[in-house]
Design an enzyme around this catalytic site. Structure first.
Site, mmCIF file in Angstrom:
data_model
loop_
_atom_site.group_PDB
_atom_site.id
_atom_site.type_symbol
_atom_site.label_atom_id
_atom_site.label_comp_id
_atom_site.label_asym_id
_atom_site.label_seq_id
_atom_site.Cartn_x
_atom_site.Cartn_y
_atom_site.Cartn_z
ATOM 1 N N GLY A 108 1.425 9.867 5.554
ATOM 2 C CA GLY A 108 1.063 9.524 6.920
ATOM 3 C C GLY A 108 2.228 8.999 7.742
ATOM 4 N N SER B 65 -3.011 11.518 5.353
ATOM 5 C CA SER B 65 -2.376 10.911 4.193
ATOM 6 C C SER B 65 -3.212 11.241 2.964
ATOM 7 C CB SER B 65 -2.303 9.396 4.400
ATOM 8 O OG SER B 65 -1.989 8.775 3.184
ATOM 9 N N CYS C 275 -1.798 -15.003 5.770
ATOM 10 C CA CYS C 275 -1.217 -15.385 4.494
ATOM 11 C C CYS C 275 -1.271 -14.274 3.462
ATOM 12 C CB CYS C 275 -1.898 -16.639 3.955
ATOM 13 S SG CYS C 275 -1.091 -18.097 4.581
#
Lengths: 400, 332
Positions: A72, A200, A326
């Site tokens: 992709g 993809s 995070c």
């Protein structure tokens, strides 16, 4: 413990049938498709038949409109860079705030290094495109419009068929990153004005490292890689035959399972979503609930952070993903959540569940059983949480 | 997937001291929800002895933020305020067996919450100039804002100086182009502000990075040779040190005059300096008061993530040399 894999928008399991289809092309039919002998001939035949399978999956008019790439990211890069070279007198790009980094970072780079003007079209709180802003950005300067078919984080589907028609009126090329859409929703390119489309392999049960750029017949095009005549001079480099054959098989399977994807998988997704919304207070679905991929569900849980949920889910054998800062290594939450203006208190706690035809009712039950306890545990630790239904207590950190 | 230690996982999955401390008489609230982390630290402090008798926390954040908060409470319970204030973010990270560089800010948040809670207890204002930039050097966990601050305050104009002062780029070097960019940009701004001359300002691409790398390797080899030539075998390289080791038992403490003590300390510090210099740092003795040895770290030691290791190393060396339970206090 059986693992529950609900992260199919990140990557999928290679289907065993795909693996069997690929295997002979490593050790037996290992020839170079360009070679003038039997080894080459059987390989080029296999590549041609893979091309036809992909043609069928995306409803392309001709099989030679399929150009095999490494995935992709390469397809997206090729489309944009080609348009900037091939569209004389046009040097502007239009894209959206929620595209994949394969596009946004390239655009950012082009803006900084080449001074290319990039129009980034915003979305509303449900992830829907600002069509008025899009129309206003189109001009005789537009070289290419690149708008994803479906968003990887929320599953929101953009009306690319209509958007492509608008681009055509302005004389611009239209590219769509369809890595999340291909194989999940029916696509018929020949009835559209879309010039280029990225696929993809590893998002639809084929291996990693293989992809496609669809290039409509007659589209002005410049190859990204130089150095070979392969793919009719549009992508140099010896064909990755095993992966191409694998992608062909995966396309065949995806087409055969299209109904399952839109019935059984959709039902599982809906049951998971409704179940979580019922069992857990202070959470909501992000994205456009009315125009969404059948396999994707993104839920933002207020006052907690995504990585903690992922770690605790992982301990229960459940895999999904998060748009939290995070979990990604940056300090900002996902650009998609920010673009939708989801408040920080919820954006960090967004979880994405992306299902596949391999998932079962039992998988959904496992999540419905595990996640409410996890959310409760983390909320008990959170200084922002003050109990279901109540407004959070005043909490003013020093440098917030 | 983050590479968390078992200790981090343990403190995340079963955090100790989580929740609200009703009897708290000191509260520290730090963090920023925009960055995805915030910590409320609640302490119960005995006013007579200024000892922390209980500590609890509530944290909004990732696994390592929760683990760091829990670790902090475990470290400080039973300590006096003065003892607790000496705890650095590195101590929290060490307690957890280390944190990934991208997650060091979680330990910083713990450190700051403690400072804020103590300030609250003492009725002081606690304002932090904490500003987090994008992480640049992943080896040492140095962010862009810190690099820019250091460039400005020390008027740095070469890549080598930036590495020496901040340690950024001293590891795998994949960030050196970013460092160049920050240095060039900051220098250009400093030229505009009249702080440095145009000809001093750094321009990107002007450093022979390969030569720099070779030089740093040669410096290290030379330092090692000097180390083996020195009479006493000294281990000062940060990684070999165990900063949390308790003081050796003061069993046979020699009776010493202050002068003798100062002389011994002086000599020990002179022995350590070559090793710090080899890493671009330095250390000088400022004062000795009771069991406190005041030192000033300079060069690369300033702002270095490993500075607390260095301090522990210096202390260990001084304790060895004098046989006294000395404390090393860095001053600026």
């Amino acid at each position: 413990m059986k693992h529950v894999y609900l992260d199919n928008n990140a990557t999928t399991r290679v289907d065993p049938q795909v693996v069997s289809a690929m295997l002979p092309f490593f050790t037996e039919q290992f020839g170079n498709a360009s070679s003038m002998h039997a080894f080459g001939a059987e390989v080029s035949g296999a590549i041609k038949s893979a091309r036809k399978s992909i043609q069928a999956l995306i409803g392309a008019e001709h099989d030679y409109e399929i150009v095999f790439t490494s995935g992709g990211t390469e397809s997206d890069n090729t489309a944009i860079l080609s348009a900037l070279e091939a569209m004389p007198g046009r040097d502007e790009i239009i894209t959206t705030a929620v595209e994949h980094p394969a596009l946004l970072q390239l655009c950012d780079y082009l803006e900084k290094s080449r001074g290319i003007h990039v129009h980034v079209i915003p979305v509303d709180t449900h992830g829907r495109l600002d069509i008025a802003a899009y129309k206003a950005a189109l001009s005789p300067k537009t070289a290419i419009v690149s708008i994803m078919w479906a968003n990887n984080e929320t599953g929101t589907i953009f009306p690319v068929v209509e958007l492509a028609e608008l681009a055509k009126e302005a004389g611009a090329l239209f590219h769509t990153d369809a890595v999340q859409a291909v194989g999940k929703i029916p696509i018929d390119l020949k009835s559209t004005q879309i010039d280029m489309l990225s696929i993809s392999g590893h998002k639809l049960n084929a291996p990693k490292g293989i992809g496609v750029l669809y290039v409509r017949r007659g589209t002005r095009f410049r190859s990204l890689l130089k150095g070979g005549h392969q793919e009719r001079g549009r992508r140099a480099g010896t064909e990755n035959t095993p992966a191409i054959v694998g992608l062909g098989k995966a396309a065949e399977l995806a087409l055969a399972h299209m109904d399952v994807e839109n019935t059984r998988v959709r039902e599982l997704r809906d049951r998971l979503e409704k179940g979580l919304l019922q069992r857990i207070p202070n959470c909501f679905v992000t994205g456009d609930p009315y125009s969404r991929l059948p396999n994707t569900c993104n839920i933002a849980f207020e006052f907690i952070e995504g990585e903690g949920m992922l770690l605790l889910l992982n301990r229960e054998g459940i895999a999904c993903s998060s748009g939290s800062a995070c979990a990604s290594g940056s300090l900002e939450p996902s650009h998609v959540m920010r673009a939708m203006n989801i408040p920080y208190t919820a954006a960090h706690g967004a979880l994405r569940f992306s299902l596949s035809r391999d998932n079962t009712d039992e998988d959904v039950d496992r999540v419905l059983d595990a996640l409410p306890k996890i959310v409760e545990k983390l909320r008990a630790l959170s200084p922002f949480w003050a109990g279901a239904g109540e407004a959070p207590k005043t909490f003013n950190p020093v440098y917030a | 997937m983050w590479d968390y230690t078992d200790k981090v996982k343990e403190y995340f999955f079963d955090p100790k001291n989580a929740g609200v401390l009703e009897e708290a008489n000191a509260v520290g609230e730090v963090g920023a929800i925009a960055c995805g982390d915030a910590l409320k630290l609640m302490l119960s402090i005995d006013p007579e002895t200024e000892t922390i008798t209980a500590a609890k926390f509530q944290t909004f954040g990732c696994g390592s933020a929760i683990a760091s908060s829990s670790a902090l409470t475990e470290i400080i319970i039973g300590k006096t305020l003065d003892e607790a204030l000496k705890i650095t973010n590195q101590d929290i990270a060490d307690f957890l067996g280390g944190l990934p560089p991208e997650k060091m800010h979680c330990s910083v948040m713990g450190y700051e919450a403690l400072q804020a809670a103590v300030a609250h207890y003492r009725g002081e204002e606690w304002a932090d100039d904490h500003e987090e930039g994008a992480l640049v050097c992943k080896c040492f966990g140095i962010d862009a804002a810190m690099i820019e601050r250091t460039i400005r305050s020390n008027e740095l104009t070469t890549l080598e100086q930036v590495t020496n002062y901040t340690k950024a780029g001293g590891g795998c070097m994949t960030c050196f182009e970013t460092l160049e960019e920050i240095l060039a940009k900051t220098n250009a701004a400093m030229v505009d502000e009249g702080l440095i001359a145009v000809k001093e300002a750094y321009s990107s691409g002007s450093t022979d990075v390969l030569a720099l790398k070779k030089k740093s390797r040669e410096d290290k080899i030379r330092a090692r040779e000097r180390a083996s030539a020195a009479s006493a075998p000294i281990q000062i390289s940060g990684l070999q040190l165990k900063p949390d080791e308790p003081d050796p038992a003061p069993a046979k403490r020699p009776v010493m005059t202050t002068l003798q003590k100062v002389k011994l300390v002086e000599k020990a510090i002179e022995n350590i300096r070559p090793f710090l210099k080899a890493d671009g740092g330095d250390c000088e003795l400022v004062d000795v008061d009771g069991d406190a040895v005041y030192v000033k770290l300079s060069g690369a030691c300033v702002g270095c993530q490993m500075a607390s290791h260095t301090i522990s190393g210096v202390r260990q060396k001084l304790v060895d040399a004098t046989g006294m339970p000395l404390r090393v206090v860095p001053v600026s």
